[in-house]
Design an enzyme around this catalytic site. Sequence first.
Site, short mmCIF file in Angstrom:
data_model
loop_
_atom_site.label_atom_id
_atom_site.label_comp_id
_atom_site.label_asym_id
_atom_site.label_seq_id
_atom_site.Cartn_x
_atom_site.Cartn_y
_atom_site.Cartn_z
CB SER A 48 52.19 134.03 34.84
OG SER A 48 53.02 133.39 33.89
CB THR A 94 48.77 132.72 30.10
OG1 THR A 94 48.19 133.44 30.97
CG2 THR A 94 47.99 131.56 29.68
CB THR A 121 46.78 131.01 32.75
OG1 THR A 121 47.29 132.22 33.37
CG2 THR A 121 45.67 130.78 33.21
NE ARG A 169 39.88 136.83 35.11
CZ ARG A 169 40.85 136.45 34.27
NH1 ARG A 169 41.72 135.65 34.48
NH2 ARG A 169 40.98 137.29 33.47
CB THR A 204 48.81 135.27 26.72
OG1 THR A 204 49.75 135.99 25.77
CG2 THR A 204 49.43 133.86 26.69
N GLY A 205 47.24 137.31 27.93
CA GLY A 205 47.00 138.80 28.20
C GLY A 205 45.51 138.69 28.88
N1 ASP Z 1 44.92 135.29 29.87
C1 ASP Z 1 45.01 135.04 31.27
C2 ASP Z 1 43.84 135.22 31.86
O1 ASP Z 1 42.84 136.15 31.74
C3 ASP Z 1 46.14 136.01 32.08
C4 ASP Z 1 47.44 136.35 31.38
O2 ASP Z 1 47.53 135.85 30.04
O3 ASP Z 1 48.16 137.08 31.60
O4 ASP Z 1 43.50 134.60 32.83
#
Ligand code: ASP
Length: 345
Positions: free
Chosen positions: A86, A199, A217, A227, A250-251
């Site tokens: 990731s 991330t 990330t 993106r 994160t997320g």
């Molecule tokens: N926050 C990250 C993104 O949207 C992805 C992740 O944390 O899983 O690119």
Amino acid sequence: MGHRRAFLQHLGLLGLSTASITKIFDQKKKFIPFASSEPMLMCSRGEYWGKKVLNPAWDVLIETNNILDAIETGANVCELDPTDQSVGYGGLPNERGVVQLDASCMYGPTHRCGSVASLENIKKACSVARLVMERTDHTFIVGPGALEFAKAHGFPEENLLTEESRLRWLEWKENMSDKDDWIPPADGVYIKKAKKGGTINVLGIGMKNDVAGITTTSGLFAKIPGRVGDSPIIGAGLYVDNEVGAAGATGRGEEVIRTCGSFLLMEKMRAGMSPQKACEFVLERIIDINGGLDKVDFNVKMIAMNLNGETGVASIEPEDHAAPYASIITSKGYKLISGKAMRSM
Ligand code: ASP
């Protein structure tokens, strides 16, 4: 000459350093900075990655007394490790099978920041983001420009797609539709699914009460090329304020961007909210704008620390790569911390 450079030169002519800019603003505002804290580093992962990232970062902090060197060292560990799918090298690619990295860096004492997005072929994205902050008059460089900038600073161009990540992508590609021309293998077997990492945020307070943060990330798997998520967006995936603390997310980046998650969290801490409550506040806002928890089918995790040495962590989901835990390290050693999940098990 850039506006900011002109501004700084102007201050220079007046005999003011960037450090004293803070004091000028101090006189105008009512906020009273928190008491000074002991040095502390924090990252958004559990024990395995927490120790891997924070132990070397702490050594650098003790050796160099440089908070940026410390958090960069920690974040680089994750970026260079191909087993983490990731972040950095070995990250999962976009829908065309190309790894594109996003990263940001922010430094409290100067309130400066740097970011890169859609960066290809460079492993240490957060180091490039730091150079954007320290060696340019800009804050954000993307795509081919970011690659060119990294190469100008001597970063080698390397293939970031590992065999595991390529096979994971191929599996996605071949199983997306039975109306296209891609056909999965007869036995349906690609490779054992790797554990999702997510991330990483690495935040810190140094010896001089200097706050800094990094978020790095490879973004969402199979994203549309180009993106950009929340990680390189200052105020979304990362924010630090030398008088308050540091915050990271994160997320699902889209949700964090549309709520200015890390900035919102910071302003709540500035107003006196604990880091834990401020993390929960941001997630409540995200849940609210989505129409309630039963409408939410993604995860977001917020982490934060303030200058009193308090920490917070909260996530929407109780269990997945972004579950509500984080890691810290202080002079007392490593500690796993757990917070609150907005959805109960
Ligand atoms: N926050 C990250 C993104 O949207 C992805 C992740 O944390 O899983 O690119």
